[in-house]
Design a protein around this motif. Structure first.
Motif, PDB file in Angstrom:
ATOM      1  N   PHE A  37       7.900   0.611  55.905  1.00 56.39           N
ATOM      2  CA  PHE A  37       8.315   1.204  54.859  1.00 56.39           C
ATOM      3  C   PHE A  37       9.187   2.305  54.930  1.00 56.39           C
ATOM      4  N   ARG A  38       9.987   2.401  53.892  1.00 52.78           N
ATOM      5  CA  ARG A  38      10.893   3.658  53.872  1.00 52.78           C
ATOM      6  C   ARG A  38      10.788   4.315  52.458  1.00 52.78           C
ATOM      7  N   GLN A  39      11.451   5.556  52.521  1.00 54.74           N
ATOM      8  CA  GLN A  39      11.537   6.413  51.476  1.00 54.74           C
ATOM      9  C   GLN A  39      12.644   7.349  51.441  1.00 54.74           C
ATOM     10  N   ALA A  40      13.646   7.062  50.496  1.00 54.73           N
ATOM     11  CA  ALA A  40      14.872   7.829  50.289  1.00 54.73           C
ATOM     12  C   ALA A  40      14.575   9.073  49.605  1.00 54.73           C
ATOM     13  N   PRO A  41      15.470  10.004  49.474  1.00 49.62           N
ATOM     14  CA  PRO A  41      15.024  11.422  48.670  1.00 49.62           C
ATOM     15  C   PRO A  41      15.129  10.812  47.419  1.00 49.62           C
ATOM     16  N   GLY A  42      14.291  11.489  46.453  1.00 49.01           N
ATOM     17  CA  GLY A  42      14.108  11.188  45.254  1.00 49.01           C
ATOM     18  C   GLY A  42      13.693   9.832  44.735  1.00 49.01           C
ATOM     19  N   LYS A  43      13.289   8.874  45.610  1.00 49.20           N
ATOM     20  CA  LYS A  43      12.826   7.425  45.387  1.00 49.20           C
ATOM     21  C   LYS A  43      11.642   7.275  45.921  1.00 49.20           C
ATOM     22  N   GLU A  44      10.790   6.404  45.360  1.00 50.60           N
ATOM     23  CA  GLU A  44       9.538   6.007  45.785  1.00 50.60           C
ATOM     24  C   GLU A  44       9.469   5.129  47.095  1.00 50.60           C
ATOM     25  N   ARG A  45       8.762   5.249  47.795  1.00 49.47           N
ATOM     26  CA  ARG A  45       8.591   4.469  49.085  1.00 49.47           C
ATOM     27  C   ARG A  45       8.589   2.681  48.686  1.00 49.47           C
ATOM     28  N   GLU A  46       9.135   2.320  49.865  1.00 43.83           N
ATOM     29  CA  GLU A  46       9.299   0.713  49.321  1.00 43.83           C
ATOM     30  C   GLU A  46       9.121  -0.069  50.631  1.00 43.83           C
ATOM     31  N   THR A  91      19.796   4.444  54.052  1.00 42.10           N
ATOM     32  CA  THR A  91      19.370   5.772  54.616  1.00 42.10           C
ATOM     33  C   THR A  91      18.005   6.231  54.052  1.00 42.10           C
ATOM     34  N   ALA A  92      16.938   6.678  54.741  1.00 42.91           N
ATOM     35  CA  ALA A  92      15.685   6.916  54.388  1.00 42.91           C
ATOM     36  C   ALA A  92      14.809   7.532  55.650  1.00 42.91           C
ATOM     37  N   VAL A  93      13.700   7.782  55.276  1.00 46.97           N
ATOM     38  CA  VAL A  93      12.771   8.028  56.326  1.00 46.97           C
ATOM     39  C   VAL A  93      12.178   6.774  56.363  1.00 46.97           C
ATOM     40  N   TYR A  94      11.874   6.140  57.609  1.00 49.58           N
ATOM     41  CA  TYR A  94      11.339   5.028  57.945  1.00 49.58           C
ATOM     42  C   TYR A  94       9.953   5.183  58.711  1.00 49.58           C
ATOM     43  N   TYR A  95       8.930   4.716  57.905  1.00 48.80           N
ATOM     44  CA  TYR A  95       7.443   4.776  58.433  1.00 48.80           C
ATOM     45  C   TYR A  95       6.719   3.385  58.856  1.00 48.80           C
ATOM     46  N   CYS A  96       6.034   3.299  59.835  1.00 51.49           N
ATOM     47  CA  CYS A  96       5.204   2.244  60.066  1.00 51.49           C
ATOM     48  C   CYS A  96       3.892   2.442  59.713  1.00 51.49           C
ATOM     49  N   ALA A  97       3.044   1.547  59.433  1.00 51.79           N
ATOM     50  CA  ALA A  97       1.887   1.508  58.850  1.00 51.79           C
ATOM     51  C   ALA A  97       1.092   0.292  59.489  1.00 51.79           C
ATOM     52  N   ASN A 112      -0.348   0.836  49.890  1.00 58.06           N
ATOM     53  CA  ASN A 112      -1.715   1.227  49.949  1.00 58.06           C
ATOM     54  C   ASN A 112      -2.815   0.459  50.544  1.00 58.06           C
ATOM     55  N   GLU A 113      -2.226  -0.793  50.931  1.00 56.05           N
ATOM     56  CA  GLU A 113      -3.245  -1.654  51.677  1.00 56.05           C
ATOM     57  C   GLU A 113      -2.990  -1.432  53.251  1.00 56.05           C
ATOM     58  N   TYR A 114      -2.309  -0.672  53.612  1.00 55.47           N
ATOM     59  CA  TYR A 114      -2.221   0.058  55.214  1.00 55.47           C
ATOM     60  C   TYR A 114      -2.951   1.339  55.223  1.00 55.47           C
ATOM     61  N   GLU A 115      -3.731   1.255  56.195  1.00 52.93           N
ATOM     62  CA  GLU A 115      -4.685   2.581  56.207  1.00 52.93           C
ATOM     63  C   GLU A 115      -4.165   3.664  57.297  1.00 52.93           C
ATOM     64  N   ASN A 116      -3.205   3.155  58.288  1.00 54.99           N
ATOM     65  CA  ASN A 116      -2.863   4.300  59.346  1.00 54.99           C
ATOM     66  C   ASN A 116      -1.302   4.198  59.116  1.00 54.99           C
ATOM     67  N   TRP A 117      -0.940   5.345  59.010  1.00 53.07           N
ATOM     68  CA  TRP A 117       0.556   5.661  58.985  1.00 53.07           C
ATOM     69  C   TRP A 117       1.021   6.608  60.246  1.00 53.07           C
ATOM     70  N   GLY A 118       2.430   6.549  60.497  1.00 52.58           N
ATOM     71  CA  GLY A 118       2.961   7.369  61.292  1.00 52.58           C
ATOM     72  C   GLY A 118       3.818   8.558  60.498  1.00 52.58           C
ATOM     73  N   GLN A 119       4.334   9.356  61.355  1.00 53.27           N
ATOM     74  CA  GLN A 119       5.336  10.518  60.616  1.00 53.27           C
ATOM     75  C   GLN A 119       6.455  10.163  60.047  1.00 53.27           C
ATOM     76  N   GLY A 120       7.045   9.086  60.740  1.00 54.09           N
ATOM     77  CA  GLY A 120       8.350   8.643  60.191  1.00 54.09           C
ATOM     78  C   GLY A 120       9.520   9.005  60.968  1.00 54.09           C
ATOM     79  N   THR A 121      10.312   8.259  61.091  1.00 50.53           N
ATOM     80  CA  THR A 121      11.656   8.893  61.626  1.00 50.53           C
ATOM     81  C   THR A 121      12.890   8.490  60.607  1.00 50.53           C
ATOM     82  N   GLN A 122      13.876   9.693  60.701  1.00 49.59           N
ATOM     83  CA  GLN A 122      14.940   9.553  59.892  1.00 49.59           C
ATOM     84  C   GLN A 122      16.049   8.568  60.353  1.00 49.59           C
ATOM     85  N   VAL A 123      16.447   7.746  59.536  1.00 47.92           N
ATOM     86  CA  VAL A 123      17.894   7.018  59.398  1.00 47.92           C
ATOM     87  C   VAL A 123      18.856   7.432  58.387  1.00 47.92           C
TER      88      VAL A 123
END
Length: 127
Positions: A37-46, A91-97, A112-123
Motif C-alpha cells: 500500500f502507499r500513502q502520499a502526503p495529504g492523501k488516503e492510503r491506497e 511518490t509516497a510512503v510504501y508499506y507492506c502488510a 483493514n483486512e491486513y493485520e501486520n504492517w511494516g514501518q514504510g519506506t519513502q519513494v
C-alpha cells in the motif's frame, strides 16, 4: 505475529526503476498473504499490489498495472515490488502488510483486512 520491514525506497527521476523489499521475521512467512500500500502526503492510503502466500494470485491497482510487479521468495521470507517507469505521482510512503487469513474479492484491496504492517519506506520520484 510476523514483523515486516520494508527497504529499497529512495529518490529517483521519472522513468527510473526501484525494487522494494518486504522482509519478514518472527514466525514463518508461509501462509501470509502480502499487500503493498502507499500513502502520499495529504492523501488516503491506497492499495498498490498483493500476492497470495503461494504466489499464484496477483493483484494490482489500475494505476500501476503493467509498470509494477509483485513477487515473493518464501525461502528468503521476502516479498518484492519491482517498480518500473516511475512517475512523480508514485511518490509516497510504501508499506507492506501481511495477513494469514483467507481473502476473497475486495478483501485483497482493503488495508483493514491486513493485520501486520511494516514501518514504510519513502519513494520520491522527481519530474
Amino acid at each position: 505475529q510476523v514483523q515486516l520491514v520494508e527497504s529499497g525506497g529512495g529518490l529517483v527521476q521519472a522513468g527510473d526503476s526501484l525494487r522494494l523489499h518486504c522482509a519478514a521475521s518472527g514466525r514463518t512467512f508461509t501462509g501470509f498473504h502480502i499487500g503493498w500500500f502507499r500513502q502520499a502526503p495529504g492523501k488516503e492510503r491506497e492499495f498498490v499490489a498483493a500476492i497470495s502466500w503461494a504466489g499464484d494470485r496477483l493483484f494490482y491497482a489500475d494505476s500501476v498495472q503493467g509498470r509494477f510487479t509483485i513477487s515473493r521468495d518464501n525461502v528468503k521470507n521476502t516479498v518484492y515490488l519491482q517498480m518500473n517507469s516511475l512517475k512523480p505521482e508514485d511518490t509516497a510512503v510504501y508499506y507492506c502488510a501481511g495477513d494469514p487469513y483467507s481473502k476473497y474479492g475486495s478483501s485483497w484491496y482493503d488495508g483493514n483486512e491486513y493485520e501486520n504492517w511494516g514501518q514504510g519506506t519513502q519513494v520520491t520520484v522527481s519530474s
